[in-house]
Write an enzyme that holds these catalytic residues in place. Structure first.
Site, PDB file in Angstrom:
ATOM      1  CB  CYS A   1      -0.905   0.006   1.215  1.00  0.00           C
ATOM      2  SG  CYS A   1       0.022   0.116   2.728  1.00  0.00           S
TER       3      CYS A   1
ATOM      4  CB  CYS B   1       4.903  -0.322   1.558  1.00  0.00           C
ATOM      5  SG  CYS B   1       3.884  -1.493   2.428  1.00  0.00           S
TER       6      CYS B   1
ATOM      7  CG  ASP C   1       2.791 -32.791  -8.587  1.00  0.00           C
ATOM      8  OD1 ASP C   1       3.242 -33.925  -8.768  1.00  0.00           O
ATOM      9  OD2 ASP C   1       3.357 -31.918  -7.925  1.00  0.00           O
TER      10      ASP C   1
ATOM     11  CG  ASP D   1       4.531 -28.285  -6.459  1.00  0.00           C
ATOM     12  OD1 ASP D   1       4.430 -29.382  -7.030  1.00  0.00           O
ATOM     13  OD2 ASP D   1       5.059 -28.135  -5.356  1.00  0.00           O
TER      14      ASP D   1
ATOM     15  CG  ASP E   1       4.288 -31.249 -11.786  1.00  0.00           C
ATOM     16  OD1 ASP E   1       4.152 -32.447 -12.047  1.00  0.00           O
ATOM     17  OD2 ASP E   1       4.374 -30.796 -10.633  1.00  0.00           O
TER      18      ASP E   1
END
Lengths: 52, 733
Positions: B47, B50, B454, B626, B630
């Site tokens: 935001c 920061c 997976d 992941d 894959d």
């Protein structure tokens, strides 16, 4: 109807002024960070300036 | 190489695994006058506060000349006076504030460089200016029924003066795209828009010169402004998704620590490491390059490459696979291939081949345009010919109803119908933590009918957890005290089960075997000298005066997996598990989840082949995975998703990125995608219904510019309002 001769150019001139302002703002990068600009208005501290 | 006895282990949480800080010295650009400039990607920027914090903290440094953060692109531009090495200290300052940084990569720049977006906004500004100022005179003509012919001609002349440059400039994005489509032999929506706008303008110019009663400049400019507004929204959403995926990749970009012949060490970007270089891999660090082990032993977690859930021990001279993570003590290895020639790059090439062979889907908007545009143009031409040849009009007179038909059928509603739905749906998904990385991901997701999952890291947590067998509290505490000294996944799991155990004194680790402290031993059955069967998912603990204690572990399912699987089945999708892990482990997970179809021990090529086979037999598989193994399957699938924490390759292959771990958002995303697709169809139907009413009037020559403007605006408005429903809950709240 004579007023038109004056009023229409004035209206168009004002419109063109707005368009020129918009194009300037776009070129100056004011549309690059819209999310940041929304928050920046709330920053009240002026960053400490240093002499080079 | 055993770790130093009694050495303090790094903190238990993996987020704090020691990552060698990247050397930013080479990235800083020198400026004249001894200044340097550095561009960084900042992660964790949420935001405006920061932005304020970073800018203030950097500006407080005496030598910083300028620090500016862009919240949209997450880019920090930093300029300071002094040596390039000072950049590292400034980056360390950001790290202390809690922000991760990465060099601003060329991919980030491509994603953030928004020349197209700026051109669209400029065109929108020009079109909005034009339409409002043309309205200024057009409304006068509509309202002034008693206007004299000369005044009316003046008004039309003025409208032409404003509209001609506006139509030429603001319409450029459409003309370009239409021309590109035409050269590729496709009729796209932009073709219809361009033709409609240009024909309307041409006819209006002819009417102005002839002194006709109506001109349509207002219609042409308003149409452009409305369509450009839709285009700007659409572009913004797509840019956000593209940027998010490029930045995820940039943050994962690794570095390696090279040991120089003179004994010094240097942290370098991976591209700079050549075969023959010796690298030091710290505990917990990822090995990004293929290498040969120089030390006696090493323990590597290869889950990301093979899907196996337990780490592999390696001996001196063994080839270590790139992409593995060091779970044991730091080791030295000799690099055997550069980044571009290594096994990770080979997997990336497999992925590219898969992407090329993937079929292009015809989107809903394309299909609608392919039928609609020829029909609209045929009606316009028939109207012109009818009035000219049969109706006894002059050719200019026949042009008026023909162009009226063209502008009424001009797919204003149709062109907004699908993008508006997609923008709203993508925004809703973004808030749920689902990023669409490809423009057609939403439509692909809506049509998925089969899910390939997976196992390791996707269905399961990808790390072992202690099974809740009855353990004596004291033994568990003692064993956890030993386990605290090791990075082995089983030891870490044991320590997690009893986190407040204090580290035992004088612990010595024997990588791949176990841990020893005075009088106590924790490790495999073999390490303890026990004659027990061991499936690799158990630790034995022996202490004086106690019987040997067995701690058994399992790679636990994610807490949200059963609910997500049930939700997917309820949505009518069939499921299967495709894993590189050993078949018994896969079978166990499938049994727990009640899934009948599963395959274990599958190679990356095997996974891709299975997906290819599914696609060839007419299925529309959704692949969720992941690991790097894959990636090719993800690219081959009809649509693919990967959870947070996936490997770089998997993320670059997937259509959809989840910002949270686990599968929970997937069923909701499918529901949103299907709903969006339904609303998009409704929208197309609505705008066609509008046309069915208005086209006969236009063909009959009964449509005035005022009526055309009203029809155009109201159909667009209805379509946009309907599209807002695609956001789901946000609309009804």
């Amino acid at each position: 109807m004579d007023a038109l001769i004056l009023l229409i150019p004035i209206a168009l001139f004002l419109g063109l002024l707005g368009l020129a302002g918009f194009l300037w703002a776009l070129r100056a990068g004011q549309y690059d960070d819209l999310d940041g600009a929304a928050a920046r208005i709330l920053f009240d501290d002026t960053p400490p300036r240093k002499d080079p | 190489m055993p770790s130093t006895p009694g050495a303090r282990p790094p903190p238990a949480s993996c987020a704090q695994c020691p990552r060698p800080p990247l050397d930013f010295t080479t990235r800083a650009q020198p400026l004249p006058g001894g200044d340097h400039r550095l561009e960084l990607l900042i992660s964790g920027l949420s935001c405006g506060a920061c932005v304020w914090l970073i800018e203030q903290a950097l500006a407080a440094e005496a030598d910083v000349l300028a620090a500016r953060v862009s919240l949209t692109t997450r880019r920090l531009t930093l300029r300071w006076r002094g040596p390039a090495a000072r950049g590292n200290e400034l980056v360390a300052l950001l790290a202390r504030l809690g922000f991760r940084t990465a060099p601003w990569s060329p991919a980030c720049l491509r994603a953030a460089d928004d020349a197209e977006g700026r051109a669209l906004i400029r065109a929108l500004g020009i079109a909005a200016f034009g339409s409002m100022n043309v309205m200024l005179v057009s409304v006068a003509v509509w309202a002034g029924g008693d206007m004299g012919d000369a005044t009316r001609a003046l008004m039309h002349g003025l409208a032409m003066l404003i509209a001609l440059p506006v139509v030429l400039l603001a319409g450029l994005p459409f003309y370009r795209s239409a021309w590109a489509g035409l050269r590729a032999g496709r009729l796209n929506m932009d073709m219809a828009v361009s033709l409609g706008v240009l024909a309307t303008t041409a006819m209006s110019v002819s009417e102005t010169l002839r002194g006709g009663a109506f001109t349509w400049f207002d219609g042409a400019t308003t149409l452009l402004a409305l369509l450009l507004a839709g285009r700007v929204l659409n572009h913004g959403g797509r840019r956000r998704a593209r940027q998010a995926s490029a930045q995820l990749l940039a943050l994962q970009q690794g570095s390696a620590t090279r040991l120089n012949p003179d004994g010094s060490s240097q942290t370098l970007p991976l591209e700079a490491i050549l075969p023959g270089h010796r690298i030091l891999v710290a505990a917990g660090e990822a090995l990004h390059l293929d290498a040969v082990l120089e030390d006696a032993t090493a323990l590597l977690d290869t889950a990301a490459i093979t899907g196996e859930s337990l780490p592999h021990p390696y001996r001196q001279g063994d080839t270590l696979p790139a992409g593995a993570t060091n779970m044991g003590a730091p080791f030295v290895a000799q690099v055997s291939a550069t980044l571009a020639e290594g096994s990770l790059a080979a997997m990336a090439r497999l992925l590219e081949q898969a992407e090329q062979s993937r079929s292009r889907i015809t989107t809903l908007a394309d299909r609608a345009a392919a039928i609609y545009i020829p029909a609209a143009h045929a009606i316009a031409v028939a109207t012109f010919l009818g009035w000219w040849l049969l109706g006894g009009e002059t050719w200019q007179g026949a042009l008026v109803p023909a162009v009226a038909a063209l502008i009424i059928t001009c797919p204003c509603g149709l062109a907004i119908a699908v993008p508006a739905v997609q923008v709203v749906a993508a925004g809703a998904l973004f808030r749920q933590g689902v990023l669409l990385a490809r423009p057609d991901a939403l439509e692909r997701l809506a049509s998925a009918d089969h899910v390939v999952l997976d196992k390791t890291g996707t269905l399961t947590q990808g790390r072992p957890t202690l099974l809740p067998d009855p353990h004596p509290e004291a033994a568990l505490r003692q064993a956890a005290g030993l386990a605290a000294a090791s990075r082995h996944p089983l030891a870490r799991a044991l320590h997690r089960a009893c986190p407040d155990a204090t580290l035992a004194d004088g612990v010595r680790e024997f990588p791949g075997q176990g841990l020893q402290a005075p009088g106590m031993r924790l490790g495999s059955a073999q390490f303890l000298g026990l004659d027990q069967q061991d499936d690799g998912m158990a630790l034995w603990f022996a202490a004086p005066g106690q019987p040997p204690q067995c701690f058994r572990f399992t790679d636990a399912l994610r807490a949200d997996a059963p609910a997500a699987i049930a939700a997917l089945q309820a949505q009518g999708l069939s499921l299967e598990i495709l894993s590189g892990d050993a078949p018994p482990a896969v079978a166990a997970v499938a049994a727990t989840l009640g899934l009948e179809h599963f395959t274990g021990g599958v190679t990356p090529q095997g996974k891709a082949a299975r997906l290819q086979c599914l696609t060839a037999t007419g299925h529309h598989p959704l692949m969720i995975g992941d690991g790097s193994n894959d990636a090719a399957a993800l690219a081959m699938a009809h649509v693919s998703a990967c959870p947070a924490g996936s490997t770089e390759l998997a993320q670059s292959a997937a259509d959809i990125l989840l910002t949270a771990e686990g599968l929970a958002p997937i069923p909701a995303a499918i529901a949103t995608a299907r709903r969006a697709q339904r609303i998009a169809r409704q929208n197309i139907g609505l705008s066609l219904a509008y046309n069915a009413l208005a086209v006969p009037l236009a063909v009959a020559g009964l449509v005035t510019p005022l009526l055309a403007a009203a029809v155009m605006a109201s159909s667009s408005l209805i379509v946009i309002l309907n599209a807002l429903r695609a956001g789901g809950r946000t609309w009804t709240r």
